[in-house]
Design a protein around this motif. Structure first.
Motif, PDB file in Angstrom:
ATOM      1  N   GLU A   1       0.845  -1.195   0.000  1.00 29.86           N
ATOM      2  CA  GLU A   1       0.000   0.000   0.000  1.00 29.86           C
ATOM      3  C   GLU A   1       0.875   1.237   0.000  1.00 29.86           C
ATOM      4  OE1 GLU A   1      -2.024   0.314   3.928  1.00 29.86           O
ATOM      5  OE2 GLU A   1      -0.989  -1.579   4.348  1.00 29.86           O
ATOM      6  N   LYS A   2       0.263   2.354  -0.343  1.00 28.19           N
ATOM      7  CA  LYS A   2       1.016   3.603  -0.397  1.00 28.19           C
ATOM      8  C   LYS A   2       1.286   4.113   1.017  1.00 28.19           C
ATOM      9  CE  LYS A   2      -0.669   5.222  -4.895  1.00 28.19           C
ATOM     10  NZ  LYS A   2      -1.394   6.311  -5.610  1.00 28.19           N
TER      11      LYS A   2
ATOM     12  N   CYS B   1       0.761   2.601   7.578  1.00 27.01           N
ATOM     13  CA  CYS B   1       1.846   2.313   6.641  1.00 27.01           C
ATOM     14  C   CYS B   1       2.597   3.599   6.313  1.00 27.01           C
ATOM     15  CB  CYS B   1       1.270   1.705   5.364  1.00 27.01           C
ATOM     16  SG  CYS B   1       2.488   1.425   4.062  1.00 27.01           S
TER      17      CYS B   1
ATOM     18  N   ARG C   1      -3.945  -5.341   3.305  1.00 28.15           N
ATOM     19  CA  ARG C   1      -3.678  -3.935   3.596  1.00 28.15           C
ATOM     20  C   ARG C   1      -4.309  -3.545   4.930  1.00 28.15           C
ATOM     21  NH1 ARG C   1      -4.919  -1.103  -2.323  1.00 28.15           N
ATOM     22  NH2 ARG C   1      -3.366  -2.297  -3.501  1.00 28.15           N
TER      23      ARG C   1
END
Length: 283
Positions: free
Chosen positions: A81-82, A132, A263
């Motif tokens: 994920e970003k 994240c 995620r």
């Protein structure tokens, strides 16, 4: 078994009767659909099922044992994920010198390690960032490595059994999780020594370990000065810290730590806890 995707696992269950029986599905038509697997995984993650089962295993097998050394370290977990963008707070210019007569200045905020000493393990862990983001750390050869994702912090005993696990953002420094982990593990088992590398060399961590009636053996951080060598008996005990390195290696190489397909911190933690439970049973 290194099935990276739900579809791969489901196809194997449909084609392998032995595996299907081990997992509790008598007939092929009993195997759930992919969406049912995903919903079940999301429910497990939301309930923190992995941590509950892990705590039950420790209660059954290690509660009555006296453990010699608990080794503490973290490992990078690459996410899919970003990274979350960090919000930069505006800097407030501080006045130099003594305050004028009658002038009131805002009190200096205590450091996180000082606050954690007066908190329970659950309270301290809840305040640690877990989204994240981007992390950087030096590898064993001294080179810097960067990744997007998380950090998994582990406490491991001499036999390589993981005792406690905490997932944080990748940018969280190892020392910020030491005190909560110490309190968390101390509530589960009885042990004598805390083994940590130079990243944990902070006065508050030394004091907290002693306050819990443990003996801290922490590699000194030179901070630009000459390195202070350990006493021979401490250096001999410090070698036991390789147990946490082996645990991290097995988790990532054999039990899914390198192939996180989900995620969000709760789902990533659930994925890693499946590996930790398998590792605990195998060890």
């Amino acid at each position: 078994l290194k099935y990276q995707h739900t579809r791969s696992l489901r196809n194997e269950l449909l084609s392998t009767p032995n595996l299907r029986m081990i997992c509790g599905f008598t007939k092929r038509q009993d195997v759930p659909s992919e969406s049912t697997f995903s919903r079940a995984f999301a429910e497990f993650a939301a309930a923190g099922l992995g941590v509950l089962v892990h705590d039950a295993l420790i209660e059954d097998h290690l509660r009555s044992e006296l453990i010699g050394h608990v080794s503490r370290d973290s490992t990078a977990i690459v996410g899919r994920e970003k990274p979350t963008k960090k919000v930069k707070l505006p800097k407030v210019a501080k006045k130099r010198g003594r305050p004028a007569k009658g002038e009131e200045r805002p009190p200096v905020e205590p450091k996180r390690l000082e606050v954690q000493r007066n908190q329970s393990a659950a309270e301290a862990i809840a305040l640690l960032p877990s989204v994240c983001d981007r992390g950087t750390k030096k590898n064993a050869k001294g080179y810097k490595e960067s990744w997007n994702g998380y950090k998994l912090h582990l406490d491991v005993n001499d036999c390589g059994l993981p005792l406690s696990a905490v997932l944080t953002s990748a940018s969280v420094h190892d020392s910020q999780v030491a005190i909560p982990l110490m309190k968390l593990t101390s509530g589960k088992v009885s042990y004598c020594y805390d083994l940590m590398d130079a990243a944990y060399d902070a006065a508050q961590i030394w004091e907290q370990s002693k306050a819990l009636a443990h003996v801290p053996i922490i590699d000194r951080n030179p901070r630009g000065n000459d390195v202070i060598p350990m006493a021979p008996h401490e250096a001999n005990r410090y070698n036991e810290r390789t147990s946490v390195e082996r645990c991290n290696g097995r988790l990532k190489d054999e039990l899914g730590g390198r192939c996180v397909q989900v995620r969000g911190p709760s789902k990533v933690m659930m994925h890693l806890m499946f590996g930790i439970l398998a590792l605990f049973a195998d060890q």
